[in-house]
Write an enzyme that holds these catalytic residues in place. Sequence first.
Site, PDB file in Angstrom:
ATOM      1  N   GLN A  95      -5.153  -2.565   9.108  1.00 12.32           N
ATOM      2  CA  GLN A  95      -4.819  -3.835   8.468  1.00 12.32           C
ATOM      3  C   GLN A  95      -5.346  -5.001   9.310  1.00 12.32           C
ATOM      4  O   GLN A  95      -5.092  -5.070  10.516  1.00 12.32           O
ATOM      5  CB  GLN A  95      -3.288  -3.927   8.317  1.00 12.32           C
ATOM      6  CG  GLN A  95      -2.813  -5.141   7.556  1.00 12.32           C
ATOM      7  CD  GLN A  95      -3.257  -5.140   6.095  1.00 12.32           C
ATOM      8  OE1 GLN A  95      -3.095  -4.154   5.388  1.00 12.32           O
ATOM      9  NE2 GLN A  95      -3.807  -6.247   5.643  1.00 12.32           N
TER      10      GLN A  95
ATOM     11  N   ASP B 241     -11.537   1.304   3.232  1.00 11.23           N
ATOM     12  CA  ASP B 241     -11.837  -0.111   3.029  1.00 11.23           C
ATOM     13  C   ASP B 241     -13.314  -0.328   2.676  1.00 11.23           C
ATOM     14  O   ASP B 241     -13.682  -1.402   2.197  1.00 11.23           O
ATOM     15  CB  ASP B 241     -11.517  -0.910   4.304  1.00 11.23           C
ATOM     16  CG  ASP B 241     -10.235  -1.723   4.168  1.00 11.23           C
ATOM     17  OD1 ASP B 241      -9.854  -2.041   3.021  1.00 11.23           O
ATOM     18  OD2 ASP B 241      -9.635  -2.050   5.204  1.00 11.23           O
TER      19      ASP B 241
ATOM     20  N   LYS C 215       0.846  -1.206   0.000  1.00 14.16           N
ATOM     21  CA  LYS C 215       0.000   0.000   0.000  1.00 14.16           C
ATOM     22  C   LYS C 215       0.878   1.252   0.000  1.00 14.16           C
ATOM     23  O   LYS C 215       0.565   2.249  -0.662  1.00 14.16           O
ATOM     24  CB  LYS C 215      -0.953  -0.030   1.197  1.00 14.16           C
ATOM     25  CG  LYS C 215      -2.115  -0.969   0.956  1.00 14.16           C
ATOM     26  CD  LYS C 215      -2.844  -1.399   2.200  1.00 14.16           C
ATOM     27  CE  LYS C 215      -3.771  -2.573   1.858  1.00 14.16           C
ATOM     28  NZ  LYS C 215      -4.078  -3.430   2.984  1.00 14.16           N
TER      29      LYS C 215
END
Length: 285
Positions: free
Chosen positions: A97, A120, A53
């Site tokens: 995460q 997300d 990322k």
Amino acid sequence: MTATVIDGAAMARQLLAELGARVEALRARGCQPGLAVVLVGDNPASAVYVRSKQRACDAAGLRGDNISLPAEVSQADVLALIDHLNADPTVHGILVQLPLPDHIDAAAVLQHIAFAKDVDGFNWRNLGALVDGHPALAPCTPSGSMLLLERSGVPIAGKRAVVLGRSSIVGKPAALMLLERHATVTICHSRTPDLAALAKEADILICAVGRPRMVTADMVKPGAAVIDVGINRLPDGKLCGDVDYDAVAAIAGWITPVPGGVGPMTVAVVVSNAVAAAEKSLLTA
Ligand code: NDP
């Protein structure tokens, strides 16, 4: 027929280049987009995802802030960090995460992220908007899968789509996105009788089960588009998807490889969502 291989890595690079132009436009208006990625503990796979990322942020010109917390951090401290990031106007996207250590309630942490920064797309408000056909920030893996289909020229409207897997982060949102683009959608899961016969009806087959090479060539309609979301580690350490790649590639119309298919596009969509969140922040400032 031999399938067209959908090169997710190349499409992700292309998307990041397109995002770079939007980041430049934001900078010209005095807004440097920023994505905060929170990593709890030292799971090696998570560390790999966080690094990918960061590389994607660098490629598109975003500021990527990686925040690492020790595995024994308390839930209260994680929530306090999220509060801080929610309030920070230089942070446009926040990603925690997964997986989180067992003593932390992942749902509580994810729902604590402000919906406008939820890159997300897991916040219930964002998922609700997706159900209603007005997605703002939508889950990245199914969004990436849709981009792979669209940018490969796979027809969707009026086609039969079958989604294997019903998780809230992949299967269900993928089904909603296909429905929104006028496919006729069936979702299969562990209790679906005769899954193989249903899969074989699919013009578009999304495989998100997490079982190595479960989808064999006899389950695939010749000419179908097969999107393999699965990431499975074999005993020899190699990665493979949910699809028996070589055999299915011999009959499908399109297929994504693992690695190099859905994975890189998912990461690029995280960045895309962060750019969209930054653009939206200017509208509401
Ligand atoms: P989950 O474990 O949350 O969901 C798996 C789904 O598959 C469930 O709905 C389950 O059914 C179904 N399933 C499991 N076994 C079978 C079976 N034998 N037959 C039919 N259905 C079955 O996984 P995720 O959705 O989070 O992830 C799926 C895969 O995608 C994993 O390999 C994961 O690593 C990968 N992944 C890849 C990403 C990427 O960027 N490429 C991102 C996210 C995930 P039931 O609901 O009945 O239990």
